[in-house]
Design an enzyme around this catalytic site. Structure first.
Site, PDB file in Angstrom:
ATOM      1  N   GLY A   1       0.868  -1.246   0.241  1.00 52.48           N
ATOM      2  CA  GLY A   1       0.011   0.029  -0.186  1.00 52.48           C
ATOM      3  C   GLY A   1       0.753   1.348  -0.055  1.00 52.48           C
ATOM      4  O   GLY A   1       2.079   1.302  -0.213  1.00 52.48           O
TER       5      GLY A   1
ATOM      6  N   LEU B   1       0.465   3.782  -2.046  1.00 50.82           N
ATOM      7  CA  LEU B   1       0.986   3.580  -3.649  1.00 50.82           C
ATOM      8  C   LEU B   1       1.536   4.852  -4.259  1.00 50.82           C
ATOM      9  O   LEU B   1       0.820   5.829  -3.850  1.00 50.82           O
ATOM     10  CB  LEU B   1       0.006   3.091  -4.317  1.00 50.82           C
ATOM     11  CG  LEU B   1      -0.695   1.718  -3.780  1.00 50.82           C
ATOM     12  CD1 LEU B   1      -1.788   1.258  -4.785  1.00 50.82           C
ATOM     13  CD2 LEU B   1       0.263   0.604  -3.697  1.00 50.82           C
ATOM     14  N   HIS B   2       2.650   4.843  -4.866  1.00 54.65           N
ATOM     15  CA  HIS B   2       3.049   5.997  -5.650  1.00 54.65           C
ATOM     16  C   HIS B   2       3.249   5.546  -7.023  1.00 54.65           C
ATOM     17  O   HIS B   2       2.745   4.450  -7.478  1.00 54.65           O
ATOM     18  CB  HIS B   2       4.424   6.557  -5.036  1.00 54.65           C
ATOM     19  CG  HIS B   2       5.320   5.496  -4.761  1.00 54.65           C
ATOM     20  ND1 HIS B   2       5.988   4.581  -5.700  1.00 54.65           N
ATOM     21  CD2 HIS B   2       5.917   4.562  -3.568  1.00 54.65           C
ATOM     22  CE1 HIS B   2       6.759   3.583  -5.463  1.00 54.65           C
ATOM     23  NE2 HIS B   2       6.897   3.757  -4.082  1.00 54.65           N
TER      24      HIS B   2
ATOM     25  N   HIS C   1       4.526   1.862  -7.869  1.00 57.83           N
ATOM     26  CA  HIS C   1       3.450   1.098  -7.821  1.00 57.83           C
ATOM     27  C   HIS C   1       2.573   0.858  -9.138  1.00 57.83           C
ATOM     28  O   HIS C   1       2.141  -0.112  -9.640  1.00 57.83           O
ATOM     29  CB  HIS C   1       2.614   1.036  -6.639  1.00 57.83           C
ATOM     30  CG  HIS C   1       3.421   0.886  -5.253  1.00 57.83           C
ATOM     31  ND1 HIS C   1       3.565   2.111  -4.335  1.00 57.83           N
ATOM     32  CD2 HIS C   1       4.029  -0.177  -4.833  1.00 57.83           C
ATOM     33  CE1 HIS C   1       4.138   1.777  -3.430  1.00 57.83           C
ATOM     34  NE2 HIS C   1       4.597   0.454  -3.523  1.00 57.83           N
TER      35      HIS C   1
ATOM     36  N   GLN D   1       8.011  -9.021   7.773  1.00 55.93           N
ATOM     37  CA  GLN D   1       9.347  -8.625   7.078  1.00 55.93           C
ATOM     38  C   GLN D   1       9.869  -7.523   7.775  1.00 55.93           C
ATOM     39  O   GLN D   1      10.676  -6.756   7.273  1.00 55.93           O
ATOM     40  CB  GLN D   1       9.135  -8.142   5.619  1.00 55.93           C
ATOM     41  CG  GLN D   1       8.153  -7.144   5.290  1.00 55.93           C
ATOM     42  CD  GLN D   1       7.923  -7.381   3.835  1.00 55.93           C
ATOM     43  OE1 GLN D   1       7.127  -8.077   3.398  1.00 55.93           O
ATOM     44  NE2 GLN D   1       8.327  -6.400   2.908  1.00 55.93           N
TER      45      GLN D   1
ATOM     46  N   GLN E   1      15.444  -8.615  -3.335  1.00 55.46           N
ATOM     47  CA  GLN E   1      14.208  -9.242  -3.048  1.00 55.46           C
ATOM     48  C   GLN E   1      13.595  -9.964  -4.629  1.00 55.46           C
ATOM     49  O   GLN E   1      13.210 -10.976  -4.433  1.00 55.46           O
ATOM     50  CB  GLN E   1      13.030  -7.923  -2.568  1.00 55.46           C
ATOM     51  CG  GLN E   1      11.568  -8.375  -2.997  1.00 55.46           C
ATOM     52  CD  GLN E   1      10.661  -7.559  -2.653  1.00 55.46           C
ATOM     53  OE1 GLN E   1      10.405  -7.194  -1.339  1.00 55.46           O
ATOM     54  NE2 GLN E   1       9.820  -6.781  -3.368  1.00 55.46           N
TER      55      GLN E   1
ATOM     56  N   MET F   1      11.650   6.135  -6.548  1.00 55.40           N
ATOM     57  CA  MET F   1      10.533   6.148  -5.726  1.00 55.40           C
ATOM     58  C   MET F   1      10.531   5.183  -4.449  1.00 55.40           C
ATOM     59  O   MET F   1      10.620   4.006  -4.689  1.00 55.40           O
ATOM     60  CB  MET F   1       9.394   6.121  -6.546  1.00 55.40           C
ATOM     61  CG  MET F   1       9.325   7.243  -7.533  1.00 55.40           C
ATOM     62  SD  MET F   1       7.463   7.390  -8.172  1.00 55.40           S
ATOM     63  CE  MET F   1       7.974   8.963  -9.268  1.00 55.40           C
ATOM     64  N   SER F   2       9.987   5.755  -3.342  1.00 54.08           N
ATOM     65  CA  SER F   2       9.886   4.677  -2.302  1.00 54.08           C
ATOM     66  C   SER F   2       8.919   5.393  -1.433  1.00 54.08           C
ATOM     67  O   SER F   2       8.946   6.607  -0.878  1.00 54.08           O
ATOM     68  CB  SER F   2      11.091   4.438  -1.697  1.00 54.08           C
ATOM     69  OG  SER F   2      11.197   4.086  -0.555  1.00 54.08           O
TER      70      SER F   2
ATOM     71  N   ARG G   1       9.178   5.272   1.703  1.00 55.14           N
ATOM     72  CA  ARG G   1       9.982   5.738   2.801  1.00 55.14           C
ATOM     73  C   ARG G   1      10.626   7.071   2.392  1.00 55.14           C
ATOM     74  O   ARG G   1      11.151   7.713   3.434  1.00 55.14           O
ATOM     75  CB  ARG G   1      11.064   4.569   3.258  1.00 55.14           C
ATOM     76  CG  ARG G   1      10.475   3.413   3.783  1.00 55.14           C
ATOM     77  CD  ARG G   1      11.467   2.513   4.502  1.00 55.14           C
ATOM     78  NE  ARG G   1      10.722   1.479   5.285  1.00 55.14           N
ATOM     79  CZ  ARG G   1      10.564   0.446   4.961  1.00 55.14           C
ATOM     80  NH1 ARG G   1      10.842  -0.107   3.750  1.00 55.14           N
ATOM     81  NH2 ARG G   1      10.122  -0.511   5.825  1.00 55.14           N
TER      82      ARG G   1
HETATM   83  O1  PAF Z   1       8.304  -4.861  -2.121  1.00 54.81           O
HETATM   84  C1  PAF Z   1       7.302  -4.825  -1.264  1.00 54.81           C
HETATM   85  O2  PAF Z   1       6.356  -4.080  -1.305  1.00 54.81           O
HETATM   86  C2  PAF Z   1       6.868  -5.977  -0.234  1.00 54.81           C
HETATM   87  O3  PAF Z   1       8.304  -6.299   0.240  1.00 54.81           O
HETATM   88  C3  PAF Z   1       6.239  -7.141  -0.984  1.00 54.81           C
HETATM   89  C4  PAF Z   1       6.876  -7.787  -1.946  1.00 54.81           C
HETATM   90  C5  PAF Z   1       4.666  -6.499  -1.320  1.00 54.81           C
HETATM   91  C6  PAF Z   1       5.960  -8.446   0.122  1.00 54.81           C
HETATM   92  O4  PAF Z   1       5.384  -7.536   1.361  1.00 54.81           O
END
Ligand code: PAF
Length: 279
Positions: A31, A33-34, A37, A61, A154, A185-186, A188
């Protein structure tokens, strides 16, 4: 666009589409979202007929002391953005749906991929990521799923999980979506103060310059040290800066895909970035 929070409803919707011959694509997100995404949603459309976006802030995580509690949750705006983007279904599981047992099965990625780079600073992070992504794959049963290259480690772990567990899912990747000044973009990025935000693009600039030096065959150790010093001088606290194989995070091999990867703290934010290296 439908929003669904019950597994049987999700399964029914996806099964109906697949019975008609539609290919279903999944965009896993936490979520907030930017444009990055939304770029994933747009990109996966080219590989499927129906798009499912999952929104779940995954507790497993986040490490102790990390930002799980304060991670930005902006569901209303997220749903609006997804509707505009033509998403077909939003999957909104709660924690009990995702982790129904008091003690959960978790997926431990191989050490050489997980116990390095971000995994050193965030022990257990990739176990949490792999555990939730495998659950999402089993819940949604997509034909294809997409991940951003910004989280390069990842992406490699998920690709390896799909190969190793023979999951019948195609994995697509989207190049990092950047602000106009180069900052990746993040969600955070919003932890940055105005002054830190002005400094933040130095991370990508430094990485790009380092990639150019490697392409020009300048020596790695010296070039890495000056890049590290440059980051510190700008106010970053670098955590790692590595030149690795883009296939398995081993030593870079001539003629094979290579990547420069960096993580650095700037104020309260932990920023990561990576670029390809041609040499
Ligand atoms: O990249 C992310 O936003 C997260 O690590 C993911 C892949 C949705 C898993 O929670």
């Amino acid at each position: 666009m439908r929003s669904v929070n019950q597994l049987d409803r999700l399964r029914l919707a996806v099964a109906e589409w697949q019975a008609k011959g539609d290919r279903v694509g999944l965009v896993p997100t936490m979520g907030n979202l930017h444009a990055g995404h939304l770029g994933l949603v747009r990109a996966i459309r080219k590989h499927c007929d129906r798009v499912v976006v999952s929104i779940f802030v995954n507790p497993t995580q986040f490490g102790p002391g990390e930002d799980f509690q304060t991670y930005p949750r902006t569901l209303e705006a997220d749903l609006e953005g997804l509707k505009q983007e033509g998403c077909d279904l939003v999957w909104l599981p709660d924690v009990d749906t995702m982790y129904p047992l008091a003690e959960s099965f978790l997926v431990q990625p191989p050490e050489h991929l997980s116990n390095t780079l971000c995994g050193l600073d965030r022990p257990g992070h990739f176990t949490g990521v792999a555990s939730v992504v495998l659950r999402l794959f089993n819940q949604v049963r997509p034909d294809v799923a997409i991940f951003g290259e910004k989280d390069f480690q990842q992406l490699l772990i998920i690709r390896q999980m799909v190969r190793d567990l023979a999951l019948p899912i195609e994995i697509q990747a989207l190049p990092t979506v950047r602000e106009s000044d180069g900052l990746a973009m993040s969600s955070r990025n919003q932890y940055l103060t105005a002054a830190e935000r002005a400094t933040a693009p130095v991370l990508h600039q430094t990485l790009t310059e380092l990639a150019e030096k490697l392409a020009a065959e300048q020596p790695w150790e010296n070039s890495r040290q000056s890049a590290w010093d440059q980051l510190e001088a700008a106010g970053f606290r670098p955590q790692y800066l590595e030149w690795l194989s883009a296939e398995d995070l081993g030593l870079p091999q001539p003629g094979r895909p290579q990547r420069l990867l960096v993580a650095a703290r700037l104020g309260k934010a932990r920023l990561i970035d990576n670029v390809g290296v041609v040499c």
